[in-house]
Design a protein around this motif. Structure first.
Motif, mmCIF file in Angstrom:
data_model
loop_
_atom_site.group_PDB
_atom_site.id
_atom_site.type_symbol
_atom_site.label_atom_id
_atom_site.label_comp_id
_atom_site.label_asym_id
_atom_site.label_seq_id
_atom_site.Cartn_x
_atom_site.Cartn_y
_atom_site.Cartn_z
ATOM 1 N N ASP A 70 6.217 9.152 -5.341
ATOM 2 C CA ASP A 70 5.550 9.620 -4.122
ATOM 3 C C ASP A 70 4.153 10.144 -4.450
ATOM 4 O O ASP A 70 3.190 9.858 -3.729
ATOM 5 N N PHE A 109 3.302 7.551 6.360
ATOM 6 C CA PHE A 109 4.141 6.679 5.535
ATOM 7 C C PHE A 109 5.550 6.558 6.115
ATOM 8 O O PHE A 109 6.131 5.474 6.108
ATOM 9 N N GLU A 110 6.076 7.650 6.638
ATOM 10 C CA GLU A 110 7.417 7.594 7.240
ATOM 11 C C GLU A 110 7.413 6.694 8.474
ATOM 12 O O GLU A 110 8.399 6.017 8.755
ATOM 13 N N LYS A 115 3.799 -2.137 -2.882
ATOM 14 C CA LYS A 115 4.927 -1.395 -3.468
ATOM 15 C C LYS A 115 6.244 -2.113 -3.188
ATOM 16 O O LYS A 115 7.094 -2.227 -4.066
ATOM 17 N N THR A 116 6.405 -2.639 -1.981
ATOM 18 C CA THR A 116 7.626 -3.361 -1.625
ATOM 19 C C THR A 116 7.754 -4.640 -2.446
ATOM 20 O O THR A 116 8.839 -4.964 -2.931
ATOM 21 N N TYR A 133 8.723 4.346 5.070
ATOM 22 C CA TYR A 133 8.817 4.886 3.718
ATOM 23 C C TYR A 133 9.642 6.166 3.799
ATOM 24 O O TYR A 133 9.481 6.945 4.735
ATOM 25 N N LEU A 193 1.989 -0.076 0.888
ATOM 26 C CA LEU A 193 3.442 -0.249 0.974
ATOM 27 C C LEU A 193 3.835 -1.713 0.810
ATOM 28 O O LEU A 193 4.906 -2.003 0.264
#
Length: 160
Positions: free
Chosen positions: A47, A26-27, A77-78, A31, A74
């Protein structure tokens, strides 16, 4: 509420190395997890929800890579974050989009299975075609042998 690594691992029923690899995944997609002063990740409710959804979607979409599942999550989510406070119709559309993605992936999996079954059936048909040709060739050769024998009078010996 905040969670430490071992708490998240217990809740998600995964190992710490798996959690670490998911967090890095994710990073890698930009994220950000909160970090303590010592540099360790501190997980928030959001999270936890993200990781739970990731694990669930990963099980339902076995043909997708972890990166594809995480990326799709993501994106949703974004979109939700960008339109926070939007009408409930927008939230419904986002949920529908997520369901469409899930069902598209399930259909892709089913199509792949159908393709495999179709190829297996085609191989069996090809095999039957070869066997049929062998049988036809054998019958034709027996007919030719019979005709040759009849011309030479061998069959006439056995007739009354």
């Amino acid at each position: 509420m905040q969670y430490k690594n071992d708490e998240i691992c217990k809740i998600l029923k995964i190992s710490s190395s798996t959690l670490r690899s998911y967090a890095k995944l994710f990073e890698g997609l930009d994220y950000e997890f909160k970090k303590a002063q010592n540099g360790h990740r501190i997980y928030q409710e959001d999270d936890l929800a993200l990781l739970q959804t990731f694990i669930k979607n990963k099980k339902h979409n076995k043909k997708l890579t972890n990166l594809e599942v995480a990326s799709d999550l993501l994106k949703i989510k974004t979109a939700k974050k960008n339109y926070y406070g939007a009408s409930s119709q927008f939230e419904i559309l986002l949920q529908l989009e997520q369901y469409v993605l899930i069902y598209q992936n399930e259909l892709r999996d089913q199509n792949a299975l159908f393709d495999i079954q179709l190829k297996n059936l085609q191989r069996k048909l090809d095999k039957l075609g070869v066997q049929q040709k062998i049988i036809v060739d054998y019958i034709e050769s027996m007919n030719r042998a019979s005709t040759d024998a009849n011309k030479n009078g061998f069959i006439g010996l056995f007739k009354k």
